[in-house]
Design a protein around this motif. Structure first.
Motif, PDB file in Angstrom:
ATOM      1  N   UNK A  17       0.683  -1.334  -0.074  1.00 46.75           N
ATOM      2  CA  UNK A  17       0.133  -0.126   0.050  1.00 46.75           C
ATOM      3  C   UNK A  17       0.858   1.405  -0.149  1.00 46.75           C
ATOM      4  N   UNK A  18       2.158   1.179   0.389  1.00 48.00           N
ATOM      5  CA  UNK A  18       2.998   2.340   0.504  1.00 48.00           C
ATOM      6  C   UNK A  18       3.630   2.242  -0.876  1.00 48.00           C
ATOM      7  N   UNK A  19       4.623   3.235  -1.126  1.00 50.23           N
ATOM      8  CA  UNK A  19       5.344   3.056  -2.290  1.00 50.23           C
ATOM      9  C   UNK A  19       6.601   2.315  -2.509  1.00 50.23           C
ATOM     10  N   UNK A  20       6.827   1.728  -1.126  1.00 49.99           N
ATOM     11  CA  UNK A  20       8.250   1.097  -1.016  1.00 49.99           C
ATOM     12  C   UNK A  20       8.215  -0.147  -1.461  1.00 49.99           C
ATOM     13  N   UNK A  21       9.388  -0.588  -1.711  1.00 44.32           N
ATOM     14  CA  UNK A  21       9.769  -2.156  -2.181  1.00 44.32           C
ATOM     15  C   UNK A  21       9.128  -3.050  -0.955  1.00 44.32           C
ATOM     16  N   UNK A  22       8.378  -4.012  -1.115  1.00 46.95           N
ATOM     17  CA  UNK A  22       8.160  -4.958  -0.106  1.00 46.95           C
ATOM     18  C   UNK A  22       9.349  -5.922  -0.001  1.00 46.95           C
ATOM     19  N   UNK A  23       9.829  -6.081   1.529  1.00 48.60           N
ATOM     20  CA  UNK A  23      10.770  -6.793   1.608  1.00 48.60           C
ATOM     21  C   UNK A  23      10.244  -8.490   1.666  1.00 48.60           C
ATOM     22  N   UNK A  24       8.976  -8.478   1.831  1.00 48.23           N
ATOM     23  CA  UNK A  24       8.232  -9.831   2.034  1.00 48.23           C
ATOM     24  C   UNK A  24       7.666 -10.382   0.541  1.00 48.23           C
ATOM     25  N   UNK A  42      17.775  -8.615   5.966  1.00 48.86           N
ATOM     26  CA  UNK A  42      17.895  -7.889   7.134  1.00 48.86           C
ATOM     27  C   UNK A  42      16.824  -6.977   7.554  1.00 48.86           C
ATOM     28  N   UNK A  43      15.917  -6.454   6.340  1.00 47.71           N
ATOM     29  CA  UNK A  43      14.830  -5.526   6.636  1.00 47.71           C
ATOM     30  C   UNK A  43      13.818  -6.303   7.497  1.00 47.71           C
ATOM     31  N   UNK A  44      13.334  -7.530   7.174  1.00 46.30           N
ATOM     32  CA  UNK A  44      12.664  -8.477   7.821  1.00 46.30           C
ATOM     33  C   UNK A  44      13.143  -8.605   9.168  1.00 46.30           C
ATOM     34  N   UNK A  45      14.397  -8.945   9.441  1.00 45.75           N
ATOM     35  CA  UNK A  45      14.956  -9.315  10.920  1.00 45.75           C
ATOM     36  C   UNK A  45      14.851  -8.027  11.715  1.00 45.75           C
ATOM     37  N   UNK A  46      15.024  -6.703  11.113  1.00 47.12           N
ATOM     38  CA  UNK A  46      14.855  -5.582  11.849  1.00 47.12           C
ATOM     39  C   UNK A  46      13.161  -5.259  12.320  1.00 47.12           C
ATOM     40  N   UNK A  47      12.392  -5.631  11.230  1.00 47.65           N
ATOM     41  CA  UNK A  47      10.937  -5.544  11.640  1.00 47.65           C
ATOM     42  C   UNK A  47      10.666  -6.340  12.833  1.00 47.65           C
ATOM     43  N   UNK A  48      11.274  -7.623  12.590  1.00 48.15           N
ATOM     44  CA  UNK A  48      10.687  -8.665  13.525  1.00 48.15           C
ATOM     45  C   UNK A  48      11.090  -8.296  15.196  1.00 48.15           C
ATOM     46  N   UNK A  49      12.406  -7.688  14.934  1.00 47.51           N
ATOM     47  CA  UNK A  49      13.295  -7.287  16.325  1.00 47.51           C
ATOM     48  C   UNK A  49      12.244  -6.021  16.987  1.00 47.51           C
ATOM     49  N   UNK A  50      11.538  -5.394  16.138  1.00 44.67           N
ATOM     50  CA  UNK A  50      10.863  -4.238  16.707  1.00 44.67           C
ATOM     51  C   UNK A  50       9.179  -4.510  17.119  1.00 44.67           C
ATOM     52  N   UNK A  51       8.930  -5.824  16.811  1.00 41.77           N
ATOM     53  CA  UNK A  51       7.642  -6.182  16.772  1.00 41.77           C
ATOM     54  C   UNK A  51       7.479  -6.256  18.601  1.00 41.77           C
TER      55      UNK A  51
END
Ligand code: 0O2
Ligand code: 0O2
Length: 212
Positions: free
Chosen positions: A30-37, A85-94
């Protein structure tokens, strides 16, 4: 051992986390960013595999909950190595689970050629008899790593975990090729991004010139 009762909260955890992790993709789309997933899969380990692993690792049945961390397993597939790495960063912030362990087989490739980043989380499942804390393994890998692991896994199954030496060597070479493919794709991505930047700049300048 009542397996149905034992596995029920794991099924719930897999279903909930599948929705949550797929949610990351939807939000980025939904945002304009590339999805890491790219995509997410999940499974509860089949009972014969649980028994096999318990035997191999000497885990008594009453210690399965604490000592077997992949009874519930999720997999997050990414297009590019950088996305891992982006997914890992996201998981760490959850805040809906805690990370209890991380294993980096992306930088430290296994001898077989296997690459993936493993994260073990402690996830609370709400049941009618209260909250249960479960260990869940999340594997994060690129599409190329997943392609390799899927084929190697089915060969292991076919050869009953005793893959002949010559095939093992071929698999190691295939793993190197998969790793090169990931590197090439990352480089192409950087170039595309730079080309896009130049293109946007050019368009911006043309617009300014037309206004003056
Ligand atoms: P087997 O015995 O492993 O072949 P959906 O809800 O439709 O998106 P679906 O169809 O219920 O999903 O299953 P999903 O999540 O797409 O997973 C399909 C297959 O992916 C499973 O096959 C697993 O093999 C594999 N898989 C997914 N996640 C993991 C994981 O974390 N660890 C491991 N080891 N395998 C995983 P099957 O058909 O369930 O069973
Ligand atoms: P499944 O459900 O068949 O995938 P161990 O089992 O002793 O090797 P451990 O301590 O449980 O390892 O944890 P590890 O090594 O972090 O993760 C094990 C899981 O990673 C495996 O689950 C696979 O899903 C995956 N994996 C690890 N090494 C390889 C490999 O060489 N090839 C492939 N294809 N997958 C690998 P399981 O237990 O095999 O179960």
């Amino acid at each position: 051992m009542n397996w149905e009762e034992f596995l029920a909260p794991y099924k719930q955890a897999v279903n909930e986390l599948k929705v949550k992790l797929k949610g990351i993709r939807d939000q980025f789309e939904k945002s304009d960013e590339h999805t890491p997933v790219e995509f997410v899969t999940g499974r509860v380990k089949p009972i014969p595999s649980i028994l096999d692993k318990a035997k191999r690792k000497d885990i008594p049945t009453d210690k399965l909950r604490e000592e077997m961390h992949d009874i519930a397993g999720l997999r997050v597939m990414c297009q590019f190595v950088e996305d891992i790495n982006r997914v890992i960063q996201h998981l760490r912030n959850r805040r809906d689970f805690d990370i209890v362990e991380e294993r980096d087989y992306v930088t430290n490739q296994k001898e077989s050629g296997y690459r993936s980043y493993h994260v073990v989380v402690r996830y609370p499942v709400q049941t009618i008899s209260g909250e249960q804390m479960l260990l869940v393994e999340i594997q994060i890998r690129t599409l190329a790593m997943n392609f390799w692991a899927t084929i190697e896994h089915s060969l292991n199954y076919k050869y009953n975990k005793k893959i002949p030496n010559n095939i093992q060597r071929r698999l190691q070479r295939a793993a190197e090729a998969a790793s090169r493919l990931d590197d090439e794709m990352s480089e192409i991505r950087v170039e595309i991004k730079e080309a896009q930047k130049v293109f946007m700049q050019k368009k911006e300048n043309e617009k300014k010139n037309a206004e003056n």
